[in-house]
Scaffold this motif. Structure first.
Motif: not given
Ligand code: PLP
Length: 425
Positions: A93-95, A121-124, A199-200, A228-233
């Motif tokens: 994923g993106a994290t 203001i970025e994501h955590k 981070d796009a 799309g599905p979770k758990g893939v980036g």
């Protein structure tokens, strides 16, 4: 106007029909995650059952079929961001992609320097990674933003030092939707020989993103924000002009050109590929429709007295509207509508926190306005009926809550709330 019984009956029937046509609760939290497009699900299913092979199995057809599927998905994904398929590194994923990019560059380019530039203001996933590296000896500059969420390009250039190795600035913000000028940001960084990571997550699939036109060296994105599905980036890592390398953060087996080991999530990757292909083909039409709905929603909600749009009025993602309703508790508002509408007051990753959003605070909002904001995130599945229902439900709830609010009463009576000395707790 008083309606006669027949007219009222017709209105009620119309409302019932409308409600039956809608699926409740209405989902307007598409910045947290999007539903999987049924076409994506259909493409994934065979890869759970008959095509279940491991793409790293080189000795039989199960492995070959899986590898072929990964190669095809890599092409679909690369095409959406103007990259070469070899530049796509699959992650969970993106994290993970944010972590791999920032920690990976920090370790790989340690001989050059230890300075990273990012924004407040970025994501955590970016902020916490930077905080982690600060404990390891990194120096991090957090650029402030203006009241619309934009950084100052001169501040960026001034912050660069000979020790700067990375500029990590999000493409578009997940709470307010403000879009950063990536071309200008990368031109400044490149002039000083500094790599650019973005981070796009919220931008890819929603607005055109091209790593070459935008001058991006590393780009993190994720399937579940684009139907799309979770758990893939994935992390895009530039291979030419310049050739960029990152130190792996997960070791074992040397998958993904040694940058990310672990058996590939084949159904997820196939779904991610299909989701990217659909976005590539349909983004323009989706965006045109979503903007109309978003504007209708926004204009409707801004009719409410003392309501304010947060973020950039125009330079903003097409599907996002973040609005504060003065003297209304955001959490109370959410509780008043959450039977029918799924919304959030900010990022899903910080929704357990009672603190006001650090993104809204960074724009200069006081605690009261920051606490009274809701984030509306539309999708390709959103409908005009849902927008109409939401405008009415939010308007009614805001009015109801204000009727019970002593602050609102004082405000209406013209009492300056700032002049009141509140008892200290
Ligand atoms: N970056 C941004 C801007 C996000 O909005 C999110 C998700 O909320 C992430 C990173 C994390 O992505 P993932 O859920 O794929 O780890």
């Amino acid at each position: 106007m008083l309606l006669n019984i027949d007219d009222r009956f017709i209105l009620i029937i119309k409302q019932i029909k409308l409600n039956l046509a809608m699926n409740f609760p209405i989902y307007l939290d598409n910045n947290a995650t999007t539903p999987c497009d049924p076409r994506v699900v259909d493409t994934m299913i065979p890869y759970f059952t008959q095509n279940f092979g491991n793409a790293a199995s080189r000795n039989h057809s199960f492995g070959w079929v899986a590898e072929e599927a990964v190669d095809y998905a890599r092409e679909q994904i690369a095409k959406l961001i103007g990259a070469d398929p070899k530049e796509i590194i699959f992650t969970s994923g993106a994290t993970e992609a944010d972590n791999l990019a920032i920690k990976g560059v920090y370790e790989m380019y340690a001989a050059k320097g230890n300075h990273i530039i990012t924004t407040t203001i970025e994501h955590k996933a970016v902020l916490d990674t930077c905080k982690h590296l600060e404990k390891q000896g990194a120096e991090v500059t957090y650029l402030e933003v203006d009241d619309k969420g934009m950084i100052n390009l001169q501040d960026l250039e001034k912050a660069i030092t000979p020790k700067t190795i990375l500029v990590a600035i999000m493409y578009a913000n997940n709470e307010i939707g403000t879009i950063n000028p990536m071309k200008e940001i990368s031109a400044i960084a490149r002039k000083h020989g500094v790599l650019v990571m973005t981070d796009a997550v919220q931008a890819v699939g929603k607005i055109p993103v091209d790593v070459n036109k935008d001058g991006i060296d590393l780009l993190a994105f994720t399937a579940h924000k684009m139907y799309g599905p979770k758990g893939v980036g994935a992390l895009y890592v530039r291979r030419k002009n310049p050739r960029v390398k990152v130190t792996a953060q997960i070791d074992g087996g040397g998958h993904e050109r040694g940058m990310r080991s672990g058996t590939l999530n084949i159904p997820g990757i196939v779904g991610f590929g299909k989701a990217c292909e659909i976005c590539y083909n349909e983004m323009a039409a989706d965006t045109a429709r979503i903007i109309k709905l978003r504007d209708k929603l926004e204009n409707g909600l801004l009719q409410i007295e003392e309501s304010y749009l947060n973020g950039h009025p125009t330079n903003r993602l097409p599907h996002v509207a973040n609005i504060s309703f003065k003297h209304v508790e955001g959490e109370g508002l959410l509780m008043g509508i959450n039977k029918h509408i799924a919304l959030s007051s900010g990022s899903a990753c910080t929704s357990a926190s009672l603190e006001p959003s650090y993104v809204l605070k960074a724009l200069g909002l006081g605690d009261d306005l920051a606490h009274s904001s809701l984030r509306f995130g539309l999708s390709r599945f959103s409908t005009e009926e849902e927008v109409d229902f939401t405008i009415k439900a939010v308007t009614d709830t805001v009015h109801k809550l204000r009727e019970m609010s002593p602050l609102w009463e004082m405000y209406k009576e013209g009492i300056d709330l700032n002049s009141i000395e509140w008892a200290a707790h």
